[in-house]
Design an enzyme around this catalytic site. Structure first.
Site, PDB file in Angstrom:
ATOM      1  N   GLY A 140      -2.521  50.576  70.167  1.00 17.31           N
ATOM      2  CA  GLY A 140      -1.372  51.499  70.350  1.00 17.31           C
ATOM      3  C   GLY A 140      -1.687  52.773  71.256  1.00 17.31           C
ATOM      4  O   GLY A 140      -2.797  52.583  72.000  1.00 17.31           O
ATOM      5  N   ASP A 161      -5.363  46.062  64.350  1.00 22.20           N
ATOM      6  CA  ASP A 161      -3.764  46.147  64.962  1.00 22.20           C
ATOM      7  C   ASP A 161      -3.146  44.973  64.680  1.00 22.20           C
ATOM      8  O   ASP A 161      -3.637  43.975  64.841  1.00 22.20           O
ATOM      9  CB  ASP A 161      -3.824  46.684  66.349  1.00 22.20           C
ATOM     10  CG  ASP A 161      -2.409  47.302  66.807  1.00 22.20           C
ATOM     11  OD1 ASP A 161      -1.587  46.856  66.230  1.00 22.20           O
ATOM     12  OD2 ASP A 161      -2.720  48.563  67.179  1.00 22.20           O
ATOM     13  N   ASN A 162      -1.908  45.130  64.129  1.00 25.04           N
ATOM     14  CA  ASN A 162      -0.987  43.953  63.982  1.00 25.04           C
ATOM     15  C   ASN A 162      -0.067  43.711  65.056  1.00 25.04           C
ATOM     16  O   ASN A 162       0.710  42.902  65.207  1.00 25.04           O
ATOM     17  CB  ASN A 162      -0.029  44.030  62.636  1.00 25.04           C
ATOM     18  CG  ASN A 162       0.941  45.234  62.530  1.00 25.04           C
ATOM     19  OD1 ASN A 162       0.773  46.060  63.614  1.00 25.04           O
ATOM     20  ND2 ASN A 162       1.999  45.255  61.689  1.00 25.04           N
ATOM     21  N   THR A 165       3.725  47.397  67.482  1.00 18.79           N
ATOM     22  CA  THR A 165       4.085  48.632  68.348  1.00 18.79           C
ATOM     23  C   THR A 165       2.822  48.511  69.529  1.00 18.79           C
ATOM     24  O   THR A 165       2.906  49.115  70.702  1.00 18.79           O
ATOM     25  CB  THR A 165       4.366  49.866  68.208  1.00 18.79           C
ATOM     26  OG1 THR A 165       3.449  50.588  67.469  1.00 18.79           O
ATOM     27  CG2 THR A 165       5.721  49.968  67.252  1.00 18.79           C
ATOM     28  N   ILE A 191      -8.542  45.139  53.581  1.00 17.78           N
ATOM     29  CA  ILE A 191      -9.805  44.599  54.325  1.00 17.78           C
ATOM     30  C   ILE A 191     -11.146  45.182  54.230  1.00 17.78           C
ATOM     31  O   ILE A 191     -11.023  46.223  53.675  1.00 17.78           O
ATOM     32  CB  ILE A 191      -9.453  44.879  55.962  1.00 17.78           C
ATOM     33  CG1 ILE A 191     -10.470  44.030  56.789  1.00 17.78           C
ATOM     34  CG2 ILE A 191      -9.445  46.168  56.246  1.00 17.78           C
ATOM     35  CD1 ILE A 191     -10.032  43.720  58.360  1.00 17.78           C
ATOM     36  N   ARG A 234     -15.316  52.860  49.035  1.00 14.47           N
ATOM     37  CA  ARG A 234     -16.126  51.798  48.600  1.00 14.47           C
ATOM     38  C   ARG A 234     -17.383  51.882  49.221  1.00 14.47           C
ATOM     39  O   ARG A 234     -18.572  51.872  49.072  1.00 14.47           O
ATOM     40  CB  ARG A 234     -15.558  50.483  48.827  1.00 14.47           C
ATOM     41  CG  ARG A 234     -14.757  50.041  47.703  1.00 14.47           C
ATOM     42  CD  ARG A 234     -14.233  48.756  47.499  1.00 14.47           C
ATOM     43  NE  ARG A 234     -13.463  48.169  48.710  1.00 14.47           N
ATOM     44  CZ  ARG A 234     -12.298  48.292  48.782  1.00 14.47           C
ATOM     45  NH1 ARG A 234     -11.448  48.652  48.176  1.00 14.47           N
ATOM     46  NH2 ARG A 234     -11.769  47.775  49.959  1.00 14.47           N
ATOM     47  N   TYR A 273       9.880  57.751  57.448  1.00 16.84           N
ATOM     48  CA  TYR A 273       8.712  58.001  58.309  1.00 16.84           C
ATOM     49  C   TYR A 273       8.125  59.313  57.787  1.00 16.84           C
ATOM     50  O   TYR A 273       7.106  59.892  57.292  1.00 16.84           O
ATOM     51  CB  TYR A 273       9.066  58.120  59.734  1.00 16.84           C
ATOM     52  CG  TYR A 273       7.802  58.721  60.668  1.00 16.84           C
ATOM     53  CD1 TYR A 273       6.594  57.626  60.954  1.00 16.84           C
ATOM     54  CD2 TYR A 273       7.939  59.656  61.457  1.00 16.84           C
ATOM     55  CE1 TYR A 273       5.739  58.187  61.750  1.00 16.84           C
ATOM     56  CE2 TYR A 273       6.843  59.986  62.079  1.00 16.84           C
ATOM     57  CZ  TYR A 273       5.637  59.345  62.293  1.00 16.84           C
ATOM     58  OH  TYR A 273       4.582  59.643  63.206  1.00 16.84           O
ATOM     59  N   THR A 303       3.207  63.943  71.745  1.00 17.34           N
ATOM     60  CA  THR A 303       2.437  63.635  72.818  1.00 17.34           C
ATOM     61  C   THR A 303       2.982  62.534  73.884  1.00 17.34           C
ATOM     62  O   THR A 303       3.878  61.709  73.383  1.00 17.34           O
ATOM     63  CB  THR A 303       1.314  63.059  71.837  1.00 17.34           C
ATOM     64  OG1 THR A 303       0.866  63.813  70.861  1.00 17.34           O
ATOM     65  CG2 THR A 303       0.093  62.799  72.881  1.00 17.34           C
TER      66      THR A 303
END
Length: 447
Positions: A140, A161-162, A165, A191, A234, A273, A303
């Protein structure tokens, strides 16, 4: 008759002799034979003598060796096998290390080696240890700049990242770097990785994107944060959450300090959000208090900079895109609502300072320079097109009227403050946007 009597008496005597004879035991016989064989083996060919001589030599070695070590350490020119430095130099280092700040500087120089206290090993190369870092949302806008900084300082970086965006173009320049890995993955699913630090940035941050699928936004904030905190627990990694100034809602306090609890609508259009990030902060602190996870929390204010999405609904990208395309700049409401804008490199420096520091937070990371929307529009006009026009539209729901960070805590604790002003940083963003908008596909919003 006499003969029969003799035979019966003979049989009784024979049975008595048999009963008095001890029972045969092959085990006891074998045991006695094995002992005899062992003794004869030791006595044959003076083997016992060799064993005793070996024991004597080993005992002599263990008695003499400590004395030799003491003699070696007394010599100023001798080398300490643990340190790889002479004993005289080592004593000077220990003395130097005990002098407050000077000692701490030496600890930094040798990579904070624990050998000053007699444990561990001095690294071969002087310098900081290379870390293995994962950055969620690393393709991103902010994430890609953070990855650039981590790679530049020598860390191994894994980006998750998928691409909802994020854009592959933001990290394509790193694909040939052996210290960079890119994984297409949604943090809503668990994951397993082995890393030292986790920068958790994954979440759509602009109103256009997080309102597109509000339930998905909530899942990313809650389930995604849970999964990454679980990973940190973990593997013992340090975890940094990028929260937002939106946790303050439409604030009644100005400027906003970290101690302010906010004024948020929990059922509004922006709540997926705002409240999602507030929940993420709660989860982060609960893992810290309940499971001992090392955590850091950053509250990011507006930003801007290169690699922002062209049409993400945020005011700076909107104004810049519209001015370049010769479109009217849309101002919502009366344009008197205020924001504070920090350049992306300043934010990245703050995130790294927070991760490497010893304080949990939360910390406000933003530029305290405050602009109204009309003032921002004028700066964009000066930078791009003095003839650009402004178009007023009705304000959006739950839009905060004022937003300005109090960064005194970050200044004092992290020794951080923004360095790039809006008029210095905006031209760099404009140059990036001009190149992308002129591209035949980028201007249409394609990735």
């Amino acid at each position: 008759m006499k003969q029969l009597h003799k035979q019966s008496s003979y049989r009784r005597d024979e049975e008595m002799q048999i009963s008095q004879t001890p029972a045969y035991s092959p085990k006891s016989l074998k045991h006695s034979r094995s002992i005899q064989r062992s003794i004869s083996y030791l006595l044959r060919e003076q083997r016992l003598l060799f064993i005793l001589v070996g024991i004597l030599i080993a005992s002599t070695f263990f008695v003499i060796q400590p004395s030799l070590s003491r003699l070696s350490s007394d010599s100023s020119s001798s080398v300490d096998p643990r340190h790889g430095i002479s004993a005289g130099i080592r004593d000077s280092i220990v003395s130097y290390n005990n002098r407050g700040d000077a000692g701490r500087k030496y600890g930094d120089l040798v990579g904070r080696s624990p050998y000053i206290n007699g444990v561990g090993r001095v690294p071969v190369g002087i310098g900081r240890k290379r870390k293995r870092v994962v950055v969620t949302g690393g393709a991103g806008f902010v994430g890609s700049h953070l990855v650039d900084k981590l790679i530049a300082r020598g860390d191994d970086v894994i980006v998750i990242d998928n691409f909802f965006t994020g854009r592959k173009d933001n990290v394509v320049h790193l694909l040939g770097n052996p210290r960079f890995e890119l994984i297409r993955h949604d943090v809503v699913e668990p994951i397993l990785l082995e890393v030292d630090q986790i920068y958790h940035l994954a979440c759509p941050a602009s109103p256009v994107h997080y309102k597109y699928n509000p339930v998905k936004t909530i899942k990313t904030n809650v389930m995604g944060t849970l999964n990454m905190l679980g990973l940190a627990k973990r593997i013992g990694a340090r975890f940094l959450l990028t929260s937002t100034s939106e946790v303050y809602g439409d604030p009644l306090e100005h400027p906003q300090k970290e101690t302010y609890w906010g004024h948020v609508n929990p059922i509004g259009e922006r709540s997926c959000y705002d409240e999602g990030k507030r929940t993420a902060e709660t989860l982060t602190m609960d893992y810290h208090r309940g499971a001992g996870v090392e955590v850091r929390i950053a509250r990011i204010f507006n930003t801007y900079g290169p690699r922002m999405c062209l049409d993400d609904g945020r005011v700076v990208s909107n104004f810049v895109s519209q001015a370049i395309r010769k479109q009217p700049m849309t101002v919502y409401g009366d344009g008197k609502q205020t924001r504070s804008f920090q350049y992306v490199s300043d934010l990245v420096d703050g995130l790294v300072a927070l991760m490497e520091g010893d304080h949990v937070g939360p910390f406000n990371l933003g530029n305290p320079g405050e602009f109204t929307m009309l003032e921002l529009a004028e700066v964009v006009k000066e930078t791009i097109d003095p003839g650009a026009t402004i178009e007023f539209r009705p304000n959006t729901a739950d839009d905060p009227h004022k937003r300005k960070p109090d960064i005194s805590k970050a200044k004092e604790v992290l020794n951080w403050e923004p360095k790039i002003s809006l008029r210095e940083g905006l031209p760099q963003m404009v140059s990036d946007f001009q190149n992308r908008i002129l591209n035949e596909d980028e201007g249409k919003g394609n990735k």
